[in-house]
Design an enzyme around this catalytic site. Structure first.
Site, short mmCIF file in Angstrom:
data_model
loop_
_atom_site.label_atom_id
_atom_site.label_comp_id
_atom_site.label_asym_id
_atom_site.label_seq_id
_atom_site.Cartn_x
_atom_site.Cartn_y
_atom_site.Cartn_z
N LYS A 116 0.81 -1.22 0.00
CA LYS A 116 0.00 0.00 0.00
C LYS A 116 0.84 1.27 0.00
O LYS A 116 0.45 2.28 -0.59
CB LYS A 116 -0.96 -0.01 1.20
CG LYS A 116 -2.13 -0.97 1.03
CD LYS A 116 -3.08 -0.87 2.21
CE LYS A 116 -4.37 -1.62 1.94
NZ LYS A 116 -4.18 -3.03 1.62
N GLU A 200 -2.35 6.94 7.82
CA GLU A 200 -3.05 7.73 6.82
C GLU A 200 -4.20 8.49 7.48
O GLU A 200 -4.78 8.02 8.47
CB GLU A 200 -3.60 6.78 5.74
CG GLU A 200 -4.09 7.43 4.48
CD GLU A 200 -4.42 6.38 3.43
OE1 GLU A 200 -3.65 6.22 2.46
OE2 GLU A 200 -5.45 5.69 3.58
N ARG A 303 -6.97 -7.76 -10.10
CA ARG A 303 -7.72 -8.99 -10.41
C ARG A 303 -9.15 -8.60 -10.78
O ARG A 303 -9.50 -7.43 -10.75
CB ARG A 303 -7.76 -9.90 -9.18
CG ARG A 303 -8.30 -9.18 -7.93
CD ARG A 303 -8.52 -10.10 -6.78
NE ARG A 303 -8.72 -9.40 -5.53
CZ ARG A 303 -9.85 -8.83 -5.14
NH1 ARG A 303 -10.91 -8.86 -5.94
NH2 ARG A 303 -9.96 -8.23 -3.97
#
Length: 455
Positions: A116, A200, A303
Site C-alpha cells: 500500500k 493515513e 484482479r
C-alpha cells in the site's frame, strides 16, 4: 483465442468463469478440494482435478498442485478468479515461466500495487490524488506518533501488505494510536508475513467508490465506469451499485481519468479496479453534489472483482470474456472510444452468515430456490443438497438486479430478495430486505457507516 483454461478457484467465481469459457468454446478445467467435490462448478467443468484436502494452503493455495493439474490436463491458461492466488505475483510469474498464459495483470503490476505504501507513492507520482499519509513504513511507535501528529487525528493505521478490509484500525488520539499500532502490526505479521504499517488520514464520513479498468492487448487502458461500494460490514462489502448515486458527470470524468492514469503508471494489462475514498461535501438545497467533492486513491485490486457483474450490466460486456481476449492478444468486443453506460445495476452478496451480527453460519443447504425475471441474475456457488463448509469465505451467491433507473432496480431487488429461498445455513437475506426499505439507502446519500447505523 485460448483453447483450454484451468480455473484456479472455487464456488461462485469458478462457476461463473466456466460459464463464459464454455460459451466461447474453451475447454474449462476445474480444480477442487475434498470439501468441494459435490459443488456445481466441479460438475459443470469439462474436466475436474482433485488437488487436496479442505485446508486452502493444501489445495487452492497449493501452487505445485495447481500447476501439476494444469500439466496433466493440457491446460493452456490459468484464470485465478479472486482471492486465493489471484494477487500472488510469484504465482503469476511461475505460471508464465511454465509456458502457460496468466489471465490477469503482469506480475510486476501485482507487485507494485501489493504494497500500500509503494502503491500510494506511485499513484502520487502519476498525479492520482492520495490522502495525507506516510511515504515510508512507520518503523516503530515513535515514528507512527510523529507521523500522526503531522497528519492530524483521526488516523487510520493500516497493514501495508493487507487487503480485503483486513489489518486496519482507527486512532482518534495518541493513546488510541499506541494501542492500534501494536495490534495492527502484530496482525499484519501473523496474516501477511509483513509487519509494515502505514499511517493515513481517516475520514469519519466517507464513501467507497471504485473504477473498473481494463488494460487492453494494444497497451491502452480504458475505464468502464464506477461502482458504489459503501454498504459494508467490518470494512467488507455487502452491496455494490453502478453508477454511483453520489457521482456527478464532472466528478465521474475526474474519477475515470485518475483511474486510467493509475493503470498507465504500472503498464496495466487485463482487468483491475482502482478503489477510492470519496469525501462528500454538503449537498445544496436541491440535493445536488458539488463538483468540489474530494476523492483519494485507496488501493488497486489487480484482479477481477466480486462485484464485476454490475459493470457488465451497465456497459453490456462480459468482463471474463474481455479478460480472456486480452490474455489471448485480441482486441476487445467493444469500441474503447465509444463506451456508453445504460441503466442501473445493484449487486447483493448472499452470505452464509447471521443477518444481525454477520457471524458465519455454515450448514447443509436444504432448500435453494433462486429468483428469476427481467433484470435478475444469480451467480451462485451452491445449490440444494450442498454443504457450506467453514473452510472458505461465506459467500454463497451474488444476486444482481438491473433496471432503466435506480428506482426500477431497487423495486426489482425487493421482489428478487423476497423470492430467494434458502434453508439450512444462516443467510443475510433479511438484512437486504431491511436495507431496501432504508430511507438513507433509498436516498442514495449514504456512506460507509450505513450498516452500523442500521444495527
Amino acid at each position: 483465442m485460448i483453447e483450454s483454461l484451468l480455473v484456479a478457484n472455487r464456488g461462485e467465481i469458478a462457476r461463473r468463469i466456466i460459464r463464459t469459457a464454455k460459451r466461447l468454446g474453451i475447454r474449462a478445467i476445474a480444480v477442487y478440494s475434498e470439501a468441494d467435490a459435490h459443488l456445481p462448478f466441479v460438475a459443470e467443468a469439462d474436466e475436474a482435478v482433485l488437488i487436496g484436502p479442505p485446508n486452502p494452503a493444501q489445495s487452492y493455495r497449493n501452487t505445485e498442485a495447481i500447476l501439476a493439474a494444469a500439466k496433466a490436463t493440457g491446460a493452456q491458461a490459468i484464470h485465478p478468479g479472486y482471492g486465493f492466488l489471484s494477487e500472488n505475483a510469484e504465482f503469476a510469474r511461475t505460471v508464465e515461466s511454465s509456458g502457460l498464459i496468466w489471465v490477469g495483470p503482469g506480475a510486476d503490476a501485482i507487485t507494485a500495487m501489493g504494497d500500500k505504501i509503494n502503491a500510494r507513492n506511485l499513484m502520487a507520482a502519476a498525479g492520482v490524488p492520495v490522502a495525507p499519509g506516510t511515504t515510508d513504513p512507520a518503523a516503530d511507535l515513535d515514528t507512527a506518533v510523529a507521523a500522526a501528529s503531522e497528519i492530524g487525528y483521526p488516523v487510520m493505521v493500516k497493514a501495508a501488505a493487507g487487503g480485503g478490509g483486513m489489518g486496519m484500525g482507527v486512532a482518534v488520539d495518541e493513546a488510541a494510536l499506541r494501542t492500534e499500532y501494536d495490534k495492527v502490526r502484530a496482525f499484519a505479521e501473523r496474516m501477511f508475513g509483513d509487519g509494515s504499517v502505514l499511517i493515513e488520514r481517516y475520514f469519519p464520513r466517507v464513501r467507497h467508490v471504485e473504477v473498473q479498468i481494463l488494460g487492453l492487448a494494444d497497451g491502452r487502458v480504458v475505464a468502464l465506469g464506477e461502482r458504489e461500494c459503501s454498504v459494508q460490514r467490518r470494512n467488507q462489502k455487502l452491496v455494490e451499485e453502478s453508477p454511483s448515486p453520489a457521482v456527478s458527470p464532472e466528478l465521474r470524468e475526474r474519477f475515470l481519468a485518475a483511474a486510467v492514469r493509475a493503470g498507465e503508471a504500472v503498464g496495466y494489462r487485463n482487468a483491475g479496479t482502482v478503489e477510492c475514498l470519496l469525501v462528500p461535501h454538503q449537498r445544496d438545497a436541491a440535493g445536488a453534489v458539488p463538483d468540489s467533492d474530494e476523492f483519494f486513491f485507496l488501493e488497486m485490486n489487480t484482479r477481477l472483482q466480486v462485484e464485476h457483474p454490475v459493470t457488465e450490466y451497465v456497459y453490456g460486456v462480459d468482463l471474463v470474456e474481455e479478460q480472456l481476449r486480452v490474455a489471448s492478444g485480441l482486441a476487445p468486443t467493444f469500441d474503447p472510444d465509444a463506451l456508453t453506460p445504460r441503466g442501473h445495476a445493484i449487486e447483493m452478496r448472499i452470505n452464509a452468515e447471521d443477518p444481525k451480527r454477520f457471524l458465519p453460519g455454515p450448514g447443509v443447504v436444504r432448500t435453494w430456490v433462486e429468483p428469476a425475471g427481467e433484470g435478475v441474475r444469480v451467480d451462485s456457488g451452491y445449490t440444494e443438497g450442498n454443504t457450506v463448509t467453514p473452510f472458505y469465505d461465506s459467500l454463497m451467491a451474488k444476486l444482481i438486479v438491473s433496471g432503466d433507473t435506480r428506482e426500477q432496480a431497487i423495486a426489482r431487488a425487493r421482489t428478487a430478495v423476497a423470492a430467494f429461498q434458502i434453508e439450512g445455513p444462516k443467510n443475510n437475506l433479511p438484512f437486504f430486505k431491511e436495507l431496501l426499505e432504508n430511507e438513507e439507502f433509498l436516498s442514495g446519500a449514504y456512506d460507509t457507516g450505513i450498516v452500523s447505523r442500521m444495527r
